[in-house]
Design an enzyme around this catalytic site. Sequence first.
Site, mmCIF file in Angstrom:
data_model
loop_
_atom_site.group_PDB
_atom_site.id
_atom_site.type_symbol
_atom_site.label_atom_id
_atom_site.label_comp_id
_atom_site.label_asym_id
_atom_site.label_seq_id
_atom_site.Cartn_x
_atom_site.Cartn_y
_atom_site.Cartn_z
ATOM 1 N N LYS A 35 0.720 -1.217 -0.020
ATOM 2 C CA LYS A 35 -0.048 0.067 -0.082
ATOM 3 C C LYS A 35 1.012 1.304 -0.029
ATOM 4 C CE LYS A 35 -3.769 -2.665 2.157
ATOM 5 N NZ LYS A 35 -4.363 -2.963 3.397
ATOM 6 N N GLN A 81 -5.021 -2.304 9.541
ATOM 7 C CA GLN A 81 -4.867 -3.548 9.310
ATOM 8 C C GLN A 81 -5.349 -4.699 10.058
ATOM 9 O OE1 GLN A 81 -3.564 -3.763 6.132
ATOM 10 N NE2 GLN A 81 -3.835 -6.016 6.037
ATOM 11 N N ASP A 120 -11.237 1.835 3.694
ATOM 12 C CA ASP A 120 -11.232 0.221 3.601
ATOM 13 C C ASP A 120 -13.037 -0.225 3.497
ATOM 14 O OD1 ASP A 120 -9.404 -1.441 3.884
ATOM 15 O OD2 ASP A 120 -8.959 -1.489 5.927
#
Length: 293
Positions: free
Chosen positions: A52, A96, A119
């Site tokens: 990312k 995450q 997300d």
Amino acid sequence: MKLIDGKKIADEIKTEMAIEVRKMIDAGQRVPHLAAVLVGEDPASQTYVAHKEKACKEVGFTSSLYRYPESMSEKDLLEAVEFLNRDDEVDGFIVQLPLPKHISPEKIIKAINPKKDVDGFHPMNIGNMVLNLPAYISATPYGILQLMKHSGIETEGKNCVVAGRSNIVGTPLSILLSRNNKDANCTVTLCHSKTKNLKEVCAGADILIVAMGQLEFIKADMVKEGAVVIDVGMHRVPSTETKSGFRLKGDVAFDEVSKKCSMITPVPGGVGLMTVVALLMNTMKAAKNEIYG
Ligand code: GUN
């Protein structure tokens, strides 16, 4: 059989995005900023976060990484989330997953400001997505939709089977693919480990999307001749042929299935690269306040 080249499509989208970032800079605007929070040392999570960050650099976004030890308390992580919610320089951020066992992922996700939830995991974004209202769509389903669109895959009237019912992939995809629009107008069957006659159900699919999390689960006899196959699986398997000592494989037995289908995504080089690009697309939307105004 045609290989669906995730790298090529991802590169095309990133090139367009880099041009857009350049225009933002020329107009004196701040470039989009994606932050990531990583708790603990999970090797797969470290790899994802590194990808990312690299992708942010490629398109000219600012990226920042907040690393915390495995022993971090839930309260401290909630404070870190609150800090990012308030930071006007950060357009979007992700925490995450997986998190250490003593931290509730639901509690953390609910604490993220939905406007910064690139997300698309917050209940507000999931709810808006289900209602077809403006929402951040989770990166993997969003990336798969882009992959299908850019590959010219016909969806109208097609039977699509989604194998796997996770909150992050299978469930949202099953909803998104049954929409009445040009790019996702399928009749969708969502199947899973308890589905009866799974083999026959999969073999009826014009478009088969596999997110089961089981190495090479889908064999040639589960696939219709001429089907489109999209493999979301990602498994590290030992290999003597690579420097790292492992290679990636998917949920689909590629060698035998690829002989039978019209189009297929490879692993690596398929869905994984598009997931990262979709996260960048969501971050661009956050920077432009496109979803929530
Ligand atoms: N872990 C595996 N995939 C993802 C993802 O898309 N987002 C986050 N935050 N964690 C993950």
